[in-house]
Write a protein that holds these residues in place. Structure first.
Motif, short mmCIF file in Angstrom:
data_model
loop_
_atom_site.label_atom_id
_atom_site.label_comp_id
_atom_site.label_asym_id
_atom_site.label_seq_id
_atom_site.Cartn_x
_atom_site.Cartn_y
_atom_site.Cartn_z
N LEU A 125 0.72 -1.19 0.14
CA LEU A 125 0.08 0.34 -0.03
C LEU A 125 1.14 1.12 0.00
N VAL A 126 2.19 0.86 0.96
CA VAL A 126 2.67 2.54 0.80
C VAL A 126 3.85 2.90 -0.25
N ALA A 157 3.97 2.60 -3.62
CA ALA A 157 1.89 4.19 -3.68
C ALA A 157 3.27 5.42 -3.99
N LEU A 212 3.79 7.03 -7.41
CA LEU A 212 3.21 8.67 -7.86
C LEU A 212 4.85 9.85 -7.75
N TYR A 229 -7.37 12.53 -6.00
CA TYR A 229 -5.83 12.76 -6.49
C TYR A 229 -5.82 13.36 -7.87
N LYS A 250 -0.19 14.30 -4.80
CA LYS A 250 0.98 12.85 -4.30
C LYS A 250 0.71 12.88 -2.44
N PHE A 253 -2.80 11.64 -1.49
CA PHE A 253 -2.88 10.26 -2.27
C PHE A 253 -2.06 8.98 -0.85
N LEU A 254 -0.49 9.23 -1.26
CA LEU A 254 0.16 9.09 -0.06
C LEU A 254 -0.77 8.97 1.61
N ARG A 313 -2.79 6.94 1.63
CA ARG A 313 -2.46 4.87 2.28
C ARG A 313 -1.89 4.81 3.55
#
Lengths: 497, 622
Positions: free
Chosen positions: A420-421, A424, A428, B146, B163, B166-167, B170
């Motif tokens: 998940l992290v 990402a 991104l 996002y 960004k 979203f992070l 997460r």
């Protein structure tokens, strides 16, 4: 057309045909290759659609005797485990031929190799004979080396080819020793996988012997799948490979090792599997966390995608290590999903390399303005890569995490963080560097994919990811009988020590 | 229950998003029509369902492997019906407003595709009957957020903000997913209805995992609702277009965390609720303090949203295991309308001033933009909690809750924050709409076109009146609370003062005090006088208590450092020393052995003789 031999031999026959054509018929090579892989894909779709998920046992089975003295036969078929893989392989093969437009040199030889690779891959996944299984794998593997060596790119091409060849040959060799040991231990009567399974269920190999044979298979197959710490060939190799070779190898051929573990090693060596699973669970963290972290630091897009691909393999390994129905099912879903995703990612990065002449991410920026189609698809692919629901990777990774919780809690927590992290973060960051930001002047003449025909391979692969992501039961329902059978075989080993 | 209608709520926005992406990316008008038409259809279907007071679940099996069965279901009950109306109602107004706000922007089709994707995902969260299904839509709202924050992706600030949003989310989702795994491992189901039945029959079914499950699922809410310590993404998210801020980052998506908590309320045990209450209270306080010293119009509203979300989360926490999350959902519903109205009003101002967002360059806009001013004023009063506007009633319910549960410290905190809220909102109101113009920009400002002002007026209706609609009684039915006998509207008007006078009066006093302070400080002020009075504290408030800097250091010190080590190990040790070392050793060995293969007969004879001598010596002198 719903015939496995047709699917396998379409590319192989086409390869022979191209070899017979005169050297100057450049247009024809590509047309023949497209036709062959297209027909193969249609056949695979027919097989997938015609597959009866309620029935047990092999479907579309074909069996001919070959070398009776050793018990070798031509035996192909599909069950729930490989029906999705065959479809995925055929789709990637077609897409790989589609994006080979960029190849201008020695086209005849190039298409022969790509088609041999495609046929070998399809054959390996459909085989139910150990000898045939290995034979088809080698048929696909050798062209990979040549493709990278001849049509590869970048300053490190020669070293990458050299390293990849050594690693993969070593992996294949170790796995071969394991398979031969298996054959010898099973009484040297048959290479037929079904016979072997039945025979070994009744007369199991001694647990100690199982353990070392399993170890050979685990590391042999593991090297082929870039199991940590035998992974360093992968990012380097894919960065140097021509687009089609990277797509076919990272997407499909690499899954051969995982498939071998699930299809051969687990059910034939249940006690051996039990003894190695803790090691595998630990090593898969090396893939998920370590390679995820390494991916964070990459400046070259293909190195990033290569490391990410290695990291994704960790989920398949974790699923296998969990020895649960959920985990193994998840592992196979991850294999199909990652096959489509890796092929799509490398296809897109190939497009970028062709247009930009570099894959250094620092030199890009603001490209989404110039390449809305390619950029949009790649952003979607990157979201698929960090496990966004709607893409096939999500059900796969979720099943693996649910399945692994029972046996490996800490590892599951860490894997969840990786999924998940970390994924990402690197995805991104890449989107931010490549696609977002102000557009640079030096790229102002870039042209996006001009027409539907150019867009087709990307659209097909993306559609595959979306269809299996939204309707995962297409993959998981057919898989249920065979996966629970395999898991029961291995779990039964603990019940009766 | 009609099995088609719920799908008619959910699917039109998805179809609109797909159609625009595939076919209308170069046709802005068609895209806008599709998107607005889709949300109108969803609104109509929601209204029919609401009128029929529909309830029940319609579902199909999405995934079934081994012991894990995941239903994809649409669940209707009073809570989801109310939320449907909020999402489609507020959403509809904002879709229409967007048409005016983004007039002439070349990216409009992409914008409307994103907005429709968001509506689909948000409706999916609302309707989910299953926790994993909810997680799926949870991620999808994250990605649509996002895409919309980064709508102007060529601007580095917007790209970074999307960004970051979203992070940060997460990180919260990491906890959420683990919570789901734990729920499934403990109970064997993820279906909300079944879980609730099981826990009612057998309250201890979760055993020792109960607190962990509650807190892990709360992690998801902390991310999405931007609670402390994951609150840092929401202010940055203001880089998106203003209607997006109104819909996603004020009215609906950020409230999803609160909605999630009220959906899984039966799972939360006493220790988990205590943590939830304090996180909410802390967020409410910190955000209100930060809001007091911001100069960007939208950021002030963003911190206000944070603070109000803190209220809602606190309301869930103080409800206690025997209580209900009705107060939180009530405040969610009223907040959605008045905060959306505030953002759209701010958008109207920003639009009129050609994207000027600094409040110290505004002033005196009340005369130039009367509709915007009046609706903005109504929303401000509602947010502050001035009777008889909607915010007064929903905030009073929370105050009463804290008062009745003897959470005295939290009660004081809530009252204090109510005072702060009034102070920062009146600061905003006085500087933007009253006083002298503080730059040239307001001179050319004029009222926005009807496509923007009509949505303002529509949203003003619930902002003013929602306190009288009995939303709390409607919600209470979902949690088995018997509705109190309905009185006349006059009785309802003064009910808070007769029912529990202390919290109501305390709230009112805080409002008057906060408003008075702001009036004294900011009436006619040309620059902010507060830094002079507060000194260093003011700078801390302005710099958001340095959380962003702290997190940057933290990430650089942990994750990036680990990545550096892993990469160095990979490059120099694994691929370098080990592989190249093996390679080198083999090559050296080869070269050494090649020296022996000279091809000269004499050398071979010499070596042979030497070997014989060695063997003989070994045999003789052993």
């Amino acid at each position: 057309m719903a015939n496995l031999s047709f699917i396998i031999f379409c590319p192989l026959v086409a390869a022979v045909l191209i070899a017979l054509l005169p050297r100057t018929f450049n247009v024809l090579f590509r047309a023949v290759a497209l036709l062959a892989t297209g027909l193969s894909l249609l056949g695979a779709v027919r097989v997938f659609a015609g597959f009866d998920s309620a029935a047990t046992g092999l479907q579309f089975e074909q069996h001919f005797r070959w070398v009776d003295a050793l018990g070798i036969g031509y035996h192909v078929g599909v069950d729930g485990l490989n029906v999705g893989l065959v479809l995925m392989a055929a789709l990637v093969a077609f897409a790989a031929v589609c994006v080979s437009r960029e190849i201008r040199e020695r086209q005849q030889f190039y298409y022969i190799l790509v088609l041999a690779m495609a046929g070998g891959i399809l054959g390996a996944f459909a085989s139910f004979d150990l000898f045939l299984f290995y034979f088809f794998h080698e048929l696909a593997l050798v062209p990979t080396f040549i493709l990278i060596g001849v049509w590869g790119r970048g300053a490190q091409r020669d070293y990458a080819t050299f390293k990849l060849t050594l690693y993969l040959s070593l992996g294949a060799l170790v796995a071969l020793i394991g398979l031969i040991a298996l054959y010898v231990q099973a009484g040297q009567t048959s290479f037929n996988l079904l016979h072997l399974t039945r025979h070994l269920a009744l007369n199991p190999i001694a647990p100690g012997t199982q353990s070392w044979i399993f170890g050979l298979l685990l590391f042999g197959f593991g090297i082929l799948v870039s199991l940590w710490p035998f992974h360093t060939w992968a990012p380097l190799g894919y960065a140097a490979a021509p687009t089609a070779a990277a797509m076919l190898h990272a997407g499909v051929l690499k899954k051969f090792g995982l498939y071998g573990l699930i299809r051969i090693a687990l059910p034939l060596l249940p006690a051996g599997a039990q003894s190695w699973m803790n090691v595998l669970a630990l090593l898969c963290l090396g893939n998920i966390l370590y390679c995820g972290l390494v991916a964070l630091r990459q400046r070259d897009l293909n190195h990033l995608l290569g490391n990410s691909s290695v990291a994704h393999m960790g989920f398949a390994f974790l699923g296998i290590a969990s020895l649960s129905v959920l985990g193994v099912t998840g592992a196979v879903v991850v294999m199909v999903a990652h096959g489509l995703l890796a092929a799509l990612s490398f296809a897109l990065s190939g497009f970028l390399y062709h247009r930009l002449g570099t894959l250094e991410m620092d030199q890009m920026g603001g490209l989404l303005q110039r390449l809305p189609f390619v950029g949009g698809v790649m952003v979607m692919a990157m979201f698929a890569g960090c496990g966004l629901p709607g893409f096939a990777n999500f059900p796969g990774e979720a099943l693996v995490l649910f399945g692994a919780w029972e046996s490996y809690r800490t590892i599951t927590v860490l894997a969840c963080w990786g999924a998940l992290v970390i994924a990402a973060v690197y995805m991104l960051r890449a989107v931010r560097t490549i696609w977002h930001g102000p557009p640079l002047d030096r790229w102002k003449d870039l042209v996006d994919a001009p027409n539907l025909w150019v867009k087709l391979p990307y659209a097909l692969l993306l559609a595959g990811l979306l269809v299996f992501g939204c309707f995962p039961r297409l993959l998981t329902d057919p898989m249920q009988p065979v996966v629970s059978q395999i898991v029961q075989r291995v779990q039964g080993e603990t019940a009766t020590p | 229950m009609n099995a088609v209608l719920p799908w008619l709520v959910l699917l039109p926005p998805l179809l609109a998003a797909i159609t625009i992406t595939l076919g209308a990316l170069k046709r802005p008008v068609a895209a806008a029509r599709l998107s607005i038409g889709a949300i109108a259809l969803s609104l109509a279907a929601s209204l029919i369902l609401f009128a029929r007071d529909a309830s029940g679940v319609t579902s199909f099996t999405w995934l079934q492997v081994g012991g894990l069965a995941v239903e994809f279901g649409l669940r209707l009950d009073p809570v989801s019906l109310l939320m449907l109306l909020v999402v489609t109602g507020v959403g509809g107004a904002i879709h229409v407003y967007s048409w005016g706000y983004l007039e002439g922007d070349p990216g409009r089709p992409r914008y409307f595709a994103g907005l429709s994707l968001f509506s689909f995902a948000m409706l999916g969260i609302v309707l989910s009957s299953n926790l994993l299904q909810m997680f799926v839509f949870w991620e999808l709202v994250g990605v649509s957020s996002y895409l919309l924050i980064g709508f102007w992706h060529a601007r580095p600030a917007a790209a970074e903000a999307s960004k970051k949003a979203f992070l940060t989310n997460r990180v919260g989702d990491f906890g959420f997913l683990l919570g789901l795994v734990l729920v499934w491992a403990t109970t064997g189901t993820l279906d909300l209805g079944e879980l609730e039945t099981r826990l009612t029959v057998q309250p201890g079914a979760l055993g020792t995992a109960a607190t962990a499950i509650g807190l892990l699922i709360f992690c998801g809410a902390v991310g999405k609702s931007a609670q402390f310590p994951l609150h840092v993404w929401l202010p940055d998210a203001m880089e998106g277009p203003t209607p997006v801020s109104a819909l996603i980052h004020a009215a609906t998506m950020v409230a999803a965390g609160v909605y999630l908590l009220s959906r899984v309320f039966f799972l939360l045990d006493a220790p988990a609720l205590t943590v939830i209450a304090w996180i909410g209270g802390l967020t409410a306080l910190l955000a209100a303090l930060m809001a007091l010293q911001q100069d960007d119009l939208k950021r002030i509203l963003a911190y206000s949203t944070l603070s109000q979300l803190g209220y809602m989360v606190l309301a869930v926490g103080v409800a206690g295991t025997n209580g209900t999350p009705v107060a939180a959902m009530y405040h969610l519903a009223t907040h959605a309308s008045f905060k959306a109205l505030l953002f759209l009003g701010a958008g109207s101002v920003i639009h009129a001033l050609h994207h000027q967002q600094d409040i110290w360059r505004m002033g005196g806009l009340a005369r130039r933009m009367p509709v915007t001013f009046l609706t903005f004023l109504a929303a401000t009063l509602a947010l502050c909690g001035v009777p008889p506007l909607s915010g007064f009633y929903s905030k009073d319910v929370i105050l009463v809750l804290a008062w009745e549960h003897h959470a005295s410290l939290l009660f004081l905190l809530v009252v204090f924050v109510a005072g702060l809220t009034t102070a920062y909102m009146f600061r905003l109101l006085l500087v933007v709409f009253a006083g002298p113009a503080r730059s040239q920009d307001p001179d050319h400002a004029h009222e926005s076109p009807p496509v923007m002002t009509v949505p303002l007026l529509l949203l003003a209706v619930p902002t003013v009146l929602a306190g009288f609609w009995g939303i709390d009684a409607w919600l209470g039915r979902a949690y088995g609370v018997a509705p109190s006998p309905a009185g006349s509207w006059a009785e309802h008007l003064i009910a808070p003062f007769t029912h529990a006078p202390v919290p109501a009066l305390a709230g009112l006093a805080a409002v008057i005090l906060g408003g008075g302070v702001a009036w004294g400080l900011y009436r006619g002020a040309l620059r902010d006088p507060l830094p002079v009075h507060l000194g260093r504290l003011s700078r801390w408030m302005r710099d958001r208590f340095y959380f962003d800097e702290l997190y940057d250091r933290l990430i650089a010190g942990t994750q990036d450092a680990m990545a550096w080590v892993a990469d160095a190990f990979d490059r120099w040790i694994l691929a370098g020393a080990v592989v190249r070392g093996l390679h080198g050793a083999v090559e050296l060995g080869g070269r050494a052995l090649r020296l022996v293969q000279t091809g000269s007969l004499q050398t071979y004879a010499l070596l042979l003789a030497a070997g014989v001598v060695l063997v003989l010596a070994w045999m003789l002198f052993r």
